[in-house]
Design an enzyme around this catalytic site. Structure first.
Site, mmCIF file in Angstrom:
data_model
loop_
_atom_site.group_PDB
_atom_site.id
_atom_site.type_symbol
_atom_site.label_atom_id
_atom_site.label_comp_id
_atom_site.label_asym_id
_atom_site.label_seq_id
_atom_site.Cartn_x
_atom_site.Cartn_y
_atom_site.Cartn_z
ATOM 1 N N HIS A 499 0.816 -1.212 0.000
ATOM 2 C CA HIS A 499 0.000 0.000 0.000
ATOM 3 C C HIS A 499 0.852 1.267 0.000
ATOM 4 O O HIS A 499 0.348 2.369 -0.227
ATOM 5 C CB HIS A 499 -0.937 -0.004 1.214
ATOM 6 C CG HIS A 499 -2.245 0.690 0.979
ATOM 7 N ND1 HIS A 499 -2.477 1.509 -0.094
ATOM 8 C CD2 HIS A 499 -3.405 0.676 1.683
ATOM 9 C CE1 HIS A 499 -3.705 1.989 -0.047
ATOM 10 N NE2 HIS A 499 -4.304 1.491 1.021
ATOM 11 N N ASP A 503 -2.151 2.243 -4.579
ATOM 12 C CA ASP A 503 -3.362 2.708 -3.912
ATOM 13 C C ASP A 503 -4.478 1.675 -4.064
ATOM 14 O O ASP A 503 -4.444 0.819 -4.956
ATOM 15 C CB ASP A 503 -3.817 4.041 -4.508
ATOM 16 C CG ASP A 503 -2.836 5.169 -4.210
ATOM 17 O OD1 ASP A 503 -2.163 5.097 -3.165
ATOM 18 O OD2 ASP A 503 -2.753 6.115 -5.023
#
Length: 528
Positions: A499, A503
């Protein structure tokens, strides 16, 4: 003319090393390529071999000092160095013309093996093990001393951090002395034993004694005569041990003969061993729960293999480093299954390999990676490295652990080529014959837990990659299609991603693109 001993190239981005240990002293006789000094870097330990035979005339850098690549470590003078050898040992081998002949055999009776076996001794050496791999553990000897061997016949199995490697016989003859026992750690170029080329026998007089001592030493993973328990920590490790208020016996050593290295101490600190020191804890990592005596008698302790230890470390490192998250979707496998059913016989007849699912998924993944390049990238410090190529790793389970061979430039291969490559990888992985370079450089990984019956999972990243796709088993499930409930062959897909670089929107879009390509495989042909 004197030969210079210099610091070799230590690998990309490594510019200096610490002198960990000199194996020889000034005046000692050495043979060409014999290890002289051990260097320790931030990543690995490296042995520097003698550039020529002769006598060490000068050592210019002492143990514990830091040197740069290319620095002068010492010099070797001309001559065999036999005089220095005689002074040190006082032996009766003064008539030996070469230092190499006096030192090369590692057995207790070096002068007798060639004579008794009737052939010329050919060294069995540890081969190059791949980029950044400098040592291996003796997994298993496939022959006993005195056994007949054919040229290129596998003699011994070596276990590295990544794969198992078989070392073949350098010549036909009989296996003479075995210099390194099962469980011991050796470095690239080390002599493992000798084959008596063209021998007619005579070396088989001591195999039982040799194997007996092997068995005594094998459970501990160390040779009783290696002195591994007495190896002092490397200079850099000693410094970090002192700073962390740790003792060497609290840290698992990964260096030669069990030596504690700098990275071992740093790893121990990360795992919280400093908290155990106050309570007198040892190198065991969390304290073992109490076990009843009757249960303890039924337990079995087996030392973790180097491959299993590396798998454990890498997986834990990935969890500690990446901001790992998993997103899910499901895919209707009906269209691909119909395609396989229609063309599987023709495909196998033409290409010599069965048509599986992995080729379709590899192609679908590549299309998705082209649209979402962050999933094909990695983080290096404070930079993002975008990969404009597609090396797809395919996780393969073996008896010794998980390995991930890489299909290079998979975007330039047909589905048939991908299936052939994966099929070859699978066979060689199970036989322990994958090459080191075949498991390096992947940009994205696919793992198929469905072959073992997995319904759903959250795969762990193969660092430093930023994405891994998990495939699962195909189940017949009721689905709503055009307002009607129908039974469809469905598979859950899981994308684990970092992450920090990918995204949530990008991860979901990536998985949707894979789903669309599999449910409508014509997209793969039309590159849509």
């Amino acid at each position: 003319m004197a030969s210079e001993i210099r610091v070799p190239n230590l690998g990309e981005s490594v510019t200096e090393a610490t002198i960990a240990q000199w194996y020889k002293k000034e005046g000692d006789a050495v043979s060409q390529d014999e290890p002289l000094v051990e260097l320790e870097t931030d990543k690995v330990t490296v042995e520097v071999p003698a550039p020529s035979a002769g006598t060490i005339s000068e050592i210019t850098v002492k143990e514990g000092e830091t040197v740069e690549v290319g620095a002068l470590l010492g010099q070797i003078g001309e001559g065999s160095g036999a005089g220095a050898k005689e002074k040190d040992t006082g032996s009766s081998e003064k008539s030996e013309p070469k230092a190499a002949e006096a030192e090369a055999p590692k057995s207790e009776e070096p002068a007798e093996a060639p004579a008794s076996s009737g052939g010329e001794g050919v060294d069995i050496k540890v081969p190059a093990l791949g980029e950044s791999v400098t040592e291996a553990t003796i997994g298993k000897w496939l022959k006993n001393e005195g056994d007949d061997v054919a040229a290129d016949e596998p003699l011994v199995e070596l276990e590295t951090d990544k794969v198992s490697v078989e070392v073949p016989a350098p010549a036909a003859g009989k296996l003479g002395s075995i210099a390194v026992k099962e469980g011991e750690t050796v470095e690239v170029g080390a002599v493992l034993g000798q084959v008596m080329a063209g021998a007619g026998g005579g070396a088989a007089s001591k195999p039982a004694e040799s194997k007996s001592s092997d068995k005594e030493s094998a459970p501990s993973g160390q040779s009783k005569s290696s002195g591994s328990s007495e190896m002092p920590p490397s200079p850099a490790a000693s410094k970090h041990l002192k700073e962390a208020n740790l003792s060497a016996d609290q840290v698992e050593g990964s260096g030669k003969r069990g030596q504690v290295l700098k990275e071992d101490v740093l790893s121990a600190i990360e795992k919280g061993l400093t908290d155990m020191q106050a309570s007198g804890g040892s190198k065991q990592q969390p304290q073992r729960a109490p076990v009843a005596a009757e249960d303890d008698a039924r337990e079995e302790r087996v030392k973790m293999t180097r491959l299993r230890r590396t798998i454990a470390r890498r997986l834990k490192d990935a969890q500690d480093t990446a901001a790992m998250l998993t997103t899910f979707n499901d895919v209707d496998m009906g269209a691909v299954m119909e395609l396989r059913k229609s063309y599987k016989d023709l495909f196998e007849k033409k290409h010599g390999v069965r048509l599986g699912f992995m080729g379709f998924f590899a192609k679908a993944v590549i299309q998705a990676l082209k649209e979402i390049p962050n999933v094909n990238a990695e983080i290096d410090g404070d930079e993002i490295v975008y990969k404009n190529f597609y090396h797809i790793g395919v996780a393969v389970g073996t008896d010794k652990g998980l390995v991930v061979p890489v299909v290079r430039d998979a975007d330039q291969l047909s589905i048939a080529d991908i299936e052939k490559t994966i099929n070859d990888f699978g066979k060689r992985a199970r036989d322990g014959k994958l090459k080191m370079e075949e498991m390096q450089g992947g940009t994205f990984t696919i793992s198929n837990g469905g072959v073992y019956g997995s319904l759903m999972s959250t795969p762990i990243l193969n660092a430093p990659q930023s994405g891994i796709l998990g495939m699962h088993r195909i189940d017949q499930r009721p689905m709503a299609v055009n307002g009607q409930v129908v039974i469809r062959p469905m598979m859950y897909l899981a994308l684990s991603y970092d992450h920090r670089i990918v995204d949530g929107k990008e991860a979901v879009t990536f998985l949707v693109r894979v789903k669309e390509a599999i449910e409508d495989p014509q997209r793969l042909v039309l590159d849509l």
